[in-house]
Design an enzyme around this catalytic site. Structure first.
Site: not given
Length: 877
Positions: A137, A542
Site C-alpha cells: 500500500h 470509509k
C-alpha cells in the site's frame, strides 16, 4: 518536561543541531536564522500565543519561490531525524522496551496465576500461527535511500550509548552521524518515479533480509527461554509461531500493473533471495560444525570421513548454489534442464535435522542449539520460498471471464444469471471431467490476464502461495468462480480462497454467505475443514464511519466464529488493517485483545502496510518487540479470553452504530457541499502527484469520493489535521446515549470490555494529532467562502467529540494522560509539523491560483510538505 525522556530530547537536539549546521554550510547564516525563527514562532504558537501564530503565517506567506523548497526540506528532514531518535529511544536502555515489563514475561506471569493445565498452555503455544502479511500500500512516503541512511544513524546512536567508549571512538561516531545527516540533506527526499510492483516486492525482500531474517531466530530463542523458565518445556523444532506472507506482486485489485508476468517474476525473485540467505547460513555452518563424532544415522549417510557434518552440509551448499544458478537463468529468460534442485523446504530441512539429532545424541546439545537451531527455525518460518505470496483480485473480474466464456459457448450471459443459476452452472462444471475452456477461445485482454494468473498458480509450488482473496465478495458464486477457473487451467492443489467482506452491508451479510457456501457439499470437500475469511477495515470505515464499521466487524467475526464452532471448522480471520485509526490501525496488542472470544483459535493473519512496516519492523530489535506483542496478545486471547459482552452492552453498541453511521453518511454522502469542501480544504487532488506506490489512487478514474481508495481518503484528512474519518459520527452517538442517562453504562463498558475501551483509546490518539486552528487555516485560505460554514460545523463537532470522550474516560485532565510516551512523541513533533502545515496551505494556494502554469519549485515543495507532515503524524493512510 518529564526526565525519563531527557535522553530522547538530547538525541533529537543533537541531530537537529547537526542538521542546522549542514543547512548553514549549504545556504548560509541568514537562511538558518529564518528556519530557527519559524521554529520558535511555531513553538510559541503551539503554546497559545496568537500574535506569534499570525507572525508564523505571515513569514511563511512571504517566502519567495526560491525559499519554498529549502524551508519545506528543513522541517521535513528534522521530523525524519526525530523519528530516527524516537525509534532508537524505544529500544535503548532508557527507552520503553527496557523500562516496561517484557510482553512475554507479563503474559507468563498471568498464565501461571490462572487456572490452566500445563498441557493446555503447551498445546496453545505449539499451535500458535501468526501470519504477518506485508503489503505494498502506497503509504510509505520516505525514500528507501533515506531509510537506509536512517538505519545507519540508528546504529551510530546505539554505539554512542555504550559506556566504555574512548574520546577518540566517540568523536569518530559523532563524525559519522554528521556525515549521514549531510548525506540526507543533499539527497532528494521525493522519488522521481513511481515504483513498479517488482520494485515494491524487492523492498519487501530487503525488509526481510535486513530485519526479519535476524529477528526471527532471536525472538524464538527468547520465547523458548521463557517457556523453559516458566513451564520446563521447549519450543518444538518445526514450530512457526510467526510467519511472513506478502501482497507485493500478488495484489492486482485495482492495479493494472500487477500482471501474471509480474507475479511470476516476483515468485522467482522471492525464491532467489531465500536460497541466497540460506546459502550464506549453510556456508557459516560448514565453518562451525567441524566436529568428528556423529550418530550411526549420519555415519551411514556420509560414510567414513573425519568431518561428517561438513560432508553433508557441503552437499547441501552445492545443491543451493546449483538451485540459485537455475533460478537466475529463469529470471533472465533462459531455459534450464530439470536438475536435482532444491524446490521444497523438506529437502533442506531433512539433512539439517539429521545433523541436529546427531549432535544431540552425541552430547553436543550446546552446539546443536546454536546456529544450527537458528537456521532450522528460519526454515520453519520462511521456507525455501522466503514468504507466501497472496493473490488478490476483484470478484467482478472473475465474473467477466465467465460472462465472455458463456457467451462464446452460446450458453447465455453469465453476468445476467440469477445467483441460483450461477451456482448450478459452476457446480456442474466443477464436477465435470471435460474441459470448459475451448483451445481456440480468445477472451478480452482483461479476462486473459485473469486466466494467465490462474495458470501461474497452477504451475508453481503450492508452498509459494498463501491464499487467494476475492475483493467485494458478496455471493457463494464469487468463490466458486475462482475454484472453477483454477480447475480449468489444471491446478492440482486446493488453493485456499478467502472472500473479503469490505463494506458495512457486506460485513452484515458475511455469515449468510458462509452459511450458503457450507451448504454446498462440493465446497465443504474442497476446503477440508479450513476456512479463511478476510475482514476489510479500510473500506468499511470509509463507508459507514469508524465506530459503526468497528461494530459491524465485531458482529461479523462473532457470527463467523459461531458458524465455525457449529460446523467444526478451523476458521482463520484475516484482518485487512491500515496504519491509521480510520483504516483499522492502532496498537496491535489492544486490537487483538478487543476481538470477540474464540476469534483467534484458528490463527491470526493481519496486513502490515506502508510506513507501518518500517515503524514496526524497521530494525531487528523493534521487530522482536512487535513479534512479542503479537504473540503475547494472541496467546492471552486464546488462553484467557475476555468474557462475552453483556446483553446491555450489545444494545448500546447497536444504538451507537446506528446513530454514528446515520450522522457520518448524512455528511459524507448527503451533504451537497461535502465533496467540494473535501477537494478544497485538503490536498486530495494534489496527492496523485506524489509517486508513492504502483497502484492508482482511484478504482475508477472519473469517480467521486466513493471511488477513492481508503488510503488517499485518509491521507488527505491527515494532512489538514482534521482527521475526520477517524472520529466523525462517534461523538453524536455517544452523546445521544449519555442523554438517555446511560453515561455510567458507557463507563462500565470502557472499564470491563476491551473492544469498547480500545475504541475510546484510539479516538484519544486521533484527537491529540488533530488540530483545530490548522484545520481552520486550510479552510479560510483554500476553500471558497460559501463552504466555510461546513468547515466550522465540522471543527465544532471535533471539539465536541474531544469533550465527550474526556467526560467518559476516568480521571483524565488531558488527552492521553495515561500514555505519556505517545503524548511526548506527538508534543516533540508539533513545532516542526505545524510550519509544514502552514507552508502547505500557502503552496496549495499558489498552485491553485495558476492551475494552467507549472511551477516546479512550488510542486516540489508541496510534495516535500506532504512527506514531512506524514513523518510528523507518523502515519499517512
Amino acid at each position: 518536561m518529564n526526565d525519563m525522556y531527557a535522553a530522547l530530547r538530547g538525541n533529537v537536539g543533537m541531530l537537529g543541531h547537526l542538521l542546522g549546521k549542514t543547512i548553514k554550510e549549504h545556504l548560509g547564516d541568514e537562511f538558518l536564522d529564518k528556519i530557527e525563527n519559524i521554529r520558535q514562532l511555531a513553538k510559541s504558537s503551539r503554546q497559545g500565543n496568537e500574535e506569534d501564530r499570525q507572525k508564523l503565517i505571515t513569514t511563511l506567506k512571504n517566502l519567495s519561490d526560491d525559499e519554498l523548497l529549502p524551508v519545506a526540506r528543513a522541517f521535513s528532514q528534522f521530523l525524519n531525524l526525530a523519528n530516527v531518535a524516537e525509534q532508537f529511544h524505544s529500544m535503548s536502555r532508557q527507552g520503553e522496551l527496557h523500562t516496561t515489563l517484557d510482553p512475554l514475561d507479563s503474559l507468563f506471569d498471568k498464565l501461571k496465576n490462572a487456572n490452566l493445565s500445563e498441557q493446555e498452555i503447551i498445546d496453545t503455544v505449539c499451535e500458535l500461527d501468526i501470519e504477518l502479511v506485508l503489503t505494498a500500500h502506497p503509504t510509505e512516503v520516505t525514500r528507501r535511500t533515506l531509510i537506509h541512511k536512517h538505519v545507519q544513524l540508528n546504529e551510530c546512536l546505539e554505539e554512542l550509548e555504550l559506556q566504555d567508549l574512548t574520546p577518540r571512538e566517540c568523536k569518530f561516531i559523532q563524525h559519522r552521524i554528521e556525515q549521514l545527516v549531510n548525506q540526507s540533506w543533499h539527497t532528494n527526499e521525493i522519488r522521481e518515479q513511481r515504483p513498479t510492483p517488482v520494485d515494491e516486492a524487492k523492498w519487501g525482500f530487503a525488509v526481510i533480509e535486513n530485519n526479519l531474517w535476524p529477528a526471527i531466530p532471536l525472538f524464538l530463542r527468547q520465547l523458548d527461554d521463557r517457556l523453559q523458565e516458566n513451564f520446563g518445556i521447549r519450543l518444538p523444532l518445526r514450530a512457526h509461531p510467526v510467519r511472513i506472507a506478502s501482497w507485493m506482486g500478488g495484489d492486482r485489485d485495482g492495479n493494472p500493473f500487477v500482471t501474471a508476468k509480474v507475479t511470476q517474476e516476483v515468485l522467482l525473485l522471492s525464491r532467489w533471495v531465500a536460497i541466497n540467505l540460506f546459502l550464506t547460513d549453510i556456508q557459516e555452518l560448514v565453518s562451525e560444525l567441524s566436529m568428528t563424532d556423529c550418530n550411526e544415522e549420519l555415519r551411514q549417510r556420509v560414510g567414513e570421513c573425519s568431518e561428517p557434518y561438513r560432508a553433508i552440509l557441503r552437499v547441501v551448499r552445492d545443491s543451493l548454489r546449483e538451485t540459485q544458478q537455475a533460478v537466475t537463468a529463469k529470471l533472465q529468460g533462459q531455459y534450464t534442464e530439470n536438475r536435482d534442485l532444491i524446490t521444497r523446504t523438506e529437502q533442506l530441512r531433512e539433512p539439517l535435522e539429521l545433523c541436529y539429532r546427531s549432535l544431540q545424541s552425541c552430547g553436543m546439545s550446546i552446539i546443536a542449539d546454536g546456529m544450527l537451531l537458528d537456521v532450522l527455525r528460519k526454515l520453519a518460518c520462511f521456507g525455501v520460498n522466503l514468504l507466501k505470496l497472496d493473490i488478490r483480485q476483484d470478484g467482478e473480474r472473475h465474473g467477466q471471464v465467465l460472462s465472455e466464456l458463456t457467451q462464446y459457448l452460446e450458453l447465455g450471459d453469465y453476468a445476467e444469471w440469477r445467483e441460483t443459476e450461477k451456482q448450478e452452472f459452476l457446480l456442474k462444471e466443477l464436477a465435470s471431467r471435460r474441459p470448459l475452456l475451448p483451445a481456440n477461445w480468445q477472451p478480452s485482454a482483461e479476462s486473459q490476464e485473469v486466466v494467465d494468473t490462474c495458470r501461474v498458480i497452477a504451475q508453481t509450488d503450492p508452498d509459494a502461495f498463501g491464499i487467494y482473496i476475492i475483493s467485494m465478495a458478496r455471493q457463494p458464486s464469487d468463490v466458486l468462480a475462482v475454484q472453477l477457473l483454477l480447475k480449468e487451467v489444471g491446478c492440482k492443489f486446493h488453493m485456499p480462497i478467502a472472500p473479503l467482506f469490505e463494506t458495512q452491508n457486506d460485513l452484515q451479510n458475511a455469515a449468510a454467505v458462509l452459511n450458503r457456501l457450507l451448504s454446498v457439499e462440493w465446497y465443504r470437500n474442497y476446503i477440508r475443514g479450513q476456512q479463511y475469511v478476510m475482514i476489510g477495515y479500510s473500506d468499511s470505515a470509509k463507508d459507514a464511519g469508524m465506530m459503526s464499521a468497528g461494530w459491524a466487524q465485531y458482529r461479523a467475526m462473532e457470527d463467523l466464529v459461531a458458524i465455525a464452532e457449529r460446523e467444526d471448522l478451523k476458521l482463520t480471520l484475516f484482518h485487512g488493517r491500515g496504519g491509521t485509526i480510520g483504516r483499522g490501525g492502532g496498537p496491535a496488542h489492544q486490537a487483538i485483545l478487543s476481538q470477540p472470544p474464540g476469534s483467534l483459535k484458528g490463527g491470526f493473519r493481519v496486513t502490515e502496510q506502508g510506513e507501518m512496516i518500517r515503524f514496526k519492523f524497521g530494525l531487528p530489535e523493534v521487530a522482536i518487540h512487535n513479534f512479542k506483542l503479537y504473540t503475547s496478545a494472541v496467546l492471552e486471547a486464546n488462553l484467557l479470553p475476555p468474557p462475552k459482552p453483556e446483553a446491555a452492552w450489545y444494545d448500546v453498541m447497536d444504538k451507537l452504530s446506528e446513530i454514528s453511521c446515520q450522522h457520518y453518511r448524512s455528511i459524507v454522502r448527503d451533504e451537497p457541499d461535502f465533496v467540494p469542501y473535501f477537494r478544497a480544504a485538503t490536498p486530495e487532488m494534489e496527492l496523485g502527484k506524489l509517486p508513492l506506490g504502483s497502484r492508482p489512487s482511484k478504482r475508477k478514474p472519473n469517480g467521486g469520493v466513493e471511488s477513492l481508495r481508503a488510503i488517499p481518503w485518509i491521507f488527505a484528512w491527515t494532512q489538514n489535521r482534521l482527521m475526520l474519518p477517524s472520529w466523525l459520527g462517534a461523538h453524536v452517538a455517544l452523546q445521544a446515549v449519555m442523554d438517555e442517562g446511560k453515561e455510567d453504562l458507557l463507563k462500565e463498558m470502557d472499564q470491563q470490555w476491551p473492544f469498547f475501551h480500545t475504541r475510546l483509546e484510539m479516538l484519544e490518539m486521533v484527537f491529540l494529532k488533530a488540530d483545530l486552528w490548522l484545520a481552520e487555516y486550510y479552510d479560510l485560505r483554500l476553500a471558497p467562502e460559501n463552504l466555510w460554514p461546513l468547515g466550522k460545523r465540522l471543527r465544532q463537532e471535533l471539539q465536541d467529540s474531544i469533550n465527550v470522550v474526556l467526560q467518559l474516560l476516568p480521571k483524565r485532565g488531558e488527552l492521553l494522560d495515561d500514555q505519556p510516551w505517545i503524548k511526548e512523541s506527538i508534543k516533540l513533533r508539533n513545532p516542526y509539523t505545524d510550519p509544514l502545515n502552514v507552508l502547505q496551505v500557502e503552496l496549495l494556494h499558489r498552485s491553485r491560483a495558476t492551475p494552467d502554469e507549472v511551477n516546479p519549485q512550488v510542486d516540489q515543495a508541496l510534495m516535500v510538505t506532504i512527506a514531512g507532515i506524514a513523518a510528523g503524524m507518523r502515519n499517512t493512510g
